[in-house]
Design a protein around this motif. Structure first.
Motif, short mmCIF file in Angstrom:
data_model
loop_
_atom_site.label_atom_id
_atom_site.label_comp_id
_atom_site.label_asym_id
_atom_site.label_seq_id
_atom_site.Cartn_x
_atom_site.Cartn_y
_atom_site.Cartn_z
N LYS A 3 0.85 -1.18 0.00
CA LYS A 3 0.00 0.00 0.00
C LYS A 3 0.89 1.24 0.00
N PHE A 4 0.70 2.08 -1.01
CA PHE A 4 1.43 3.33 -1.15
C PHE A 4 0.45 4.46 -0.87
N GLU A 5 0.73 5.26 0.16
CA GLU A 5 -0.22 6.29 0.59
C GLU A 5 0.43 7.67 0.62
N ILE A 6 -0.25 8.63 0.03
CA ILE A 6 0.13 10.05 0.12
C ILE A 6 -0.93 10.72 0.99
N ARG A 7 -0.50 11.31 2.09
CA ARG A 7 -1.44 11.89 3.05
C ARG A 7 -1.15 13.36 3.29
N GLY A 8 -2.07 14.21 2.90
CA GLY A 8 -1.99 15.64 3.19
C GLY A 8 -0.69 16.29 2.76
N LEU A 9 -0.18 15.90 1.60
CA LEU A 9 1.15 16.36 1.17
C LEU A 9 1.11 17.80 0.66
N ARG A 10 1.94 18.61 1.27
CA ARG A 10 2.13 19.99 0.83
C ARG A 10 3.62 20.19 0.58
N ALA A 11 3.94 20.95 -0.47
CA ALA A 11 5.35 21.15 -0.81
C ALA A 11 5.56 22.47 -1.52
N ASP A 12 6.74 23.06 -1.28
CA ASP A 12 7.15 24.31 -1.92
C ASP A 12 8.23 24.01 -2.95
N VAL A 13 8.26 24.80 -4.01
CA VAL A 13 9.40 24.78 -4.92
C VAL A 13 10.32 25.91 -4.51
N LEU A 14 11.62 25.62 -4.43
CA LEU A 14 12.61 26.62 -4.03
C LEU A 14 13.08 27.34 -5.28
N ILE A 15 12.67 28.60 -5.42
CA ILE A 15 12.96 29.38 -6.63
C ILE A 15 14.33 30.05 -6.53
N GLY A 16 14.62 30.59 -5.39
CA GLY A 16 15.89 31.26 -5.15
C GLY A 16 16.28 31.11 -3.70
N GLU A 17 17.36 31.79 -3.32
CA GLU A 17 17.87 31.64 -1.95
C GLU A 17 16.82 32.01 -0.91
N ASN A 18 16.04 33.05 -1.19
CA ASN A 18 15.05 33.50 -0.22
C ASN A 18 13.65 33.54 -0.82
N GLU A 19 13.44 32.73 -1.85
CA GLU A 19 12.13 32.75 -2.52
C GLU A 19 11.64 31.33 -2.72
N ILE A 54 8.08 13.32 -4.12
CA ILE A 54 8.06 11.95 -3.59
C ILE A 54 9.44 11.31 -3.72
N ALA A 55 10.10 11.54 -4.86
CA ALA A 55 11.40 10.92 -5.11
C ALA A 55 12.52 11.56 -4.29
N GLY A 56 12.32 12.82 -3.84
CA GLY A 56 13.31 13.47 -3.00
C GLY A 56 14.18 14.50 -3.69
N HIS A 57 13.68 15.10 -4.77
CA HIS A 57 14.44 16.13 -5.48
C HIS A 57 14.69 17.32 -4.52
N PRO A 58 15.95 17.79 -4.44
CA PRO A 58 16.28 18.84 -3.47
C PRO A 58 15.63 20.19 -3.73
N ARG A 59 15.10 20.40 -4.94
CA ARG A 59 14.48 21.69 -5.24
C ARG A 59 13.09 21.81 -4.62
N TYR A 60 12.54 20.69 -4.17
CA TYR A 60 11.18 20.69 -3.61
C TYR A 60 11.23 20.34 -2.13
N GLU A 61 10.63 21.18 -1.32
CA GLU A 61 10.66 20.98 0.13
C GLU A 61 9.27 20.61 0.63
N ILE A 62 9.18 19.45 1.27
CA ILE A 62 7.92 19.02 1.87
C ILE A 62 7.68 19.85 3.12
N THR A 63 6.54 20.47 3.22
CA THR A 63 6.22 21.28 4.39
C THR A 63 5.20 20.62 5.30
N GLU A 64 4.50 19.62 4.78
CA GLU A 64 3.47 18.96 5.59
C GLU A 64 3.08 17.65 4.91
N GLY A 65 2.69 16.66 5.71
CA GLY A 65 2.16 15.43 5.15
C GLY A 65 3.13 14.25 5.23
#
Length: 253
Positions: A3-19, A54-65
């Protein structure tokens, strides 16, 4: 049964150092072994972000879930640990790795996932058989990974990895893009072979229904504005083909 489950997943894309920008806004999805779930939606809706997060790309940060395989949260794992746990990502734009031959790359990958190195003669036979099934010239085994490959050849190589690694869940990010009809059939047949034993779940991300004529989905989900907006059976894909995504974009705007 996995069973593969995604629960309440929220994520940001890191555009720049502070964005940063939130892309995933609460994704819930469950995929069981043997099931194929098609994820369809307009450009910019977050489908590829979901795959890479899901795969763990460093440009995307999981914030919840959470993302769970048989109850274990893979978000606590490194990228290679997620692969060994059974997650496979076929990328929309496979990268070239000059200087590393396809055969060495694939044998190293198989060794890491299976936990032991296959005997060279046995692996060579397995590799050549899989390449033949995907209409990949045997000479490609000595070439650098994806080096000088056409778009279609890169996609076949992704499915070659899939067939050899035998993951628990395969995330296919627009594997059909850039393929002509013949290549689409070959790639689809490879996906179907990989899932034939019912041990693997599939998340198939696509814009179009043409691959769904060959890889039959059990469920279709509309992805819009960073979340799943609607779910249904295979017939939902036909509705989307006829009517497009406009009503989902308007609702989410």
């Amino acid at each position: 049964m996995t069973k593969f489950e995604i629960r309440g997943l929220r994520a940001d894309v890191l555009i720049g150092e502070n964005e940063r920008q939130e892309i995933l806004k609460g994704v819930d999805l469950t995929i069981n072994s043997g099931e194929t779930h098609a994820i369809m939606g307009p450009n910019g809706s977050g489908k590829s972000t979901l795959a890479y997060a899901i795969a763990g790309h460093p440009r995307y940060e999981i914030t919840e879930g959470e993302v769970l395989i048989d109850g274990e949260n893979i978000l606590d794992m490194s990228v290679d640990e997620r692969a060994r746990a059974g997650v496979f990502l076929a990328m929309q734009y496979p990268v070239e790795v000059p200087g590393v031959s396809m055969s060495n790359f694939l044998r190293s990958s198989v060794t890491a996932v299976r936990g032991e190195a296959p005997k060279l003669r046995q692996f060579s036979k397995e590799l050549q058989g899989a390449m033949k099934d995907l209409s990949i010239d045997s000479a490609f085994a000595a070439r650098g990974v994806n080096e000088g490959f056409s778009g279609g050849e890169k996609k076949r190589h992704e499915i070659l990895q899939l067939e050899l690694l035998k993951p628990k869940v395969a995330i296919l990010d627009e594997t059909d893009s850039g393929l002509d009809v013949d290549a689409l059939k070959v790639v689809s047949e490879g996906v179907n072979r990989a899932k034939a034993d019912g041990e693997m779940g599939v998340m198939l991300i696509t814009h179009y229904t043409r691959i769904l004529n060959y890889v039959k989905p059990d469920f279709v989900h509309v992805f819009a504005q960073g979340r799943i907006a609607e779910s249904g059976g295979p017939e939902l894909a036909d509705v989307l083909e006829a009517d497009g995504y406009e009503r989902f974009v308007k609702v989410g705007a």
